[in-house]
Scaffold this active site. Structure first.
Site, PDB file in Angstrom:
ATOM      1  N   SER A   1      -3.137  -7.694   2.556  1.00  0.00           N
ATOM      2  CA  SER A   1      -3.457  -7.575   3.981  1.00  0.00           C
ATOM      3  C   SER A   1      -3.901  -8.911   4.549  1.00  0.00           C
ATOM      4  O   SER A   1      -3.565  -9.258   5.683  1.00  0.00           O
ATOM      5  CB  SER A   1      -4.555  -6.525   4.189  1.00  0.00           C
ATOM      6  OG  SER A   1      -4.089  -5.242   3.855  1.00  0.00           O
TER       7      SER A   1
ATOM      8  N   ARG B   1      -2.309  -6.516  -8.568  1.00  0.00           N
ATOM      9  CA  ARG B   1      -1.204  -7.455  -8.372  1.00  0.00           C
ATOM     10  C   ARG B   1      -1.232  -8.605  -9.368  1.00  0.00           C
ATOM     11  O   ARG B   1      -0.203  -9.139  -9.738  1.00  0.00           O
ATOM     12  CB  ARG B   1      -1.265  -8.050  -6.956  1.00  0.00           C
ATOM     13  CG  ARG B   1      -1.048  -7.055  -5.857  1.00  0.00           C
ATOM     14  CD  ARG B   1      -1.369  -7.703  -4.539  1.00  0.00           C
ATOM     15  NE  ARG B   1      -2.766  -8.153  -4.591  1.00  0.00           N
ATOM     16  CZ  ARG B   1      -3.601  -8.141  -3.588  1.00  0.00           C
ATOM     17  NH1 ARG B   1      -3.203  -7.758  -2.413  1.00  0.00           N
ATOM     18  NH2 ARG B   1      -4.841  -8.529  -3.722  1.00  0.00           N
TER      19      ARG B   1
ATOM     20  N   HIS C   1       0.840  -1.205   0.000  1.00  0.00           N
ATOM     21  CA  HIS C   1       0.000   0.000   0.000  1.00  0.00           C
ATOM     22  C   HIS C   1       0.871   1.249   0.000  1.00  0.00           C
ATOM     23  O   HIS C   1       0.626   2.205  -0.746  1.00  0.00           O
ATOM     24  CB  HIS C   1      -0.903   0.044   1.245  1.00  0.00           C
ATOM     25  CG  HIS C   1      -1.955  -0.997   1.293  1.00  0.00           C
ATOM     26  ND1 HIS C   1      -2.140  -1.800   2.399  1.00  0.00           N
ATOM     27  CD2 HIS C   1      -2.904  -1.374   0.396  1.00  0.00           C
ATOM     28  CE1 HIS C   1      -3.144  -2.613   2.180  1.00  0.00           C
ATOM     29  NE2 HIS C   1      -3.630  -2.386   0.966  1.00  0.00           N
TER      30      HIS C   1
ATOM     31  N   LYS D   1     -18.001  -6.661   6.729  1.00  0.00           N
ATOM     32  CA  LYS D   1     -16.767  -7.390   7.011  1.00  0.00           C
ATOM     33  C   LYS D   1     -16.434  -7.311   8.493  1.00  0.00           C
ATOM     34  O   LYS D   1     -16.807  -6.375   9.173  1.00  0.00           O
ATOM     35  CB  LYS D   1     -15.596  -6.792   6.212  1.00  0.00           C
ATOM     36  CG  LYS D   1     -15.607  -7.148   4.748  1.00  0.00           C
ATOM     37  CD  LYS D   1     -14.317  -6.677   4.105  1.00  0.00           C
ATOM     38  CE  LYS D   1     -14.249  -7.114   2.657  1.00  0.00           C
ATOM     39  NZ  LYS D   1     -12.983  -6.678   2.042  1.00  0.00           N
TER      40      LYS D   1
END
Length: 160
Positions: free
Chosen positions: A130, A92, A19, A43
């Site tokens: 993460s 990614r 990040h 979440k």
């Protein structure tokens, strides 16, 4: 050359060196880069929103043109409110691209003036997420090079 205000949205649970790589590079591209923590009630995060904001502010304080904020609801509404013309997103892998492309196209449909800029992470961070960091921390694995030291300390305290 900087051109606009941009938003880098995410959960940042926790903020990783990947990040920070995007934040550092994005800060050079835009007049203001708003790192926006999504408040998502669906979440179950490891860190609360205030904890994530505090960590982000600590690790981004060296960049004058980076601001940390919180939002909920539609990103396009938040972008309008903040006067941002760009959404910055990291990609990614191909799986990220497919999801991010769908989101970018929907955002463009809802707000044609809002552009999405995709950035690839630096090579050392191309595998980093993460979720993986949380799993490594929960099993007592090494976090060096994955997160800033202040985040590592908080992770160790949270999972022990």
């Amino acid at each position: 050359m900087k051109t606009s205000n941009a938003i880098y949205p995410g959960s940042f649970d926790p903020v990783t060196n990947g990040h920070l790589d995007l934040i550092e590079r994005g800060e050079k591209m835009f007049d203001l880069l708003i790192v926006a923590v999504l408040r998502n009630t669906e979440k179950q995060p490891l860190f609360s929103v205030p904890e994530r904001v505090e960590m982000l502010r600590e690790v981004t304080k060296k960049w004058a043109d980076v601001e940390v904020d919180v939002f909920e609801g539609l990103l396009i509404d938040y972008a309008r409110k903040r006067g941002a013309g760009v959404i910055l997103r990291g990609i990614r892998a191909v799986s990220d691209y497919e999801y991010e492309l769908q989101m970018a196209l929907m955002n463009r449909k809802l707000e044609p003036r809002l552009e999405t800029v995709f950035m690839l992470p630096g090579e050392p961070y191309s595998y980093l997420s993460s979720k993986l960091v949380r799993e490594i921390a929960q099993h007592g694995g090494p976090l060096e090079g994955l997160v800033p030291p202040v985040v590592e300390q908080r992770l160790r305290a949270k999972v022990s």
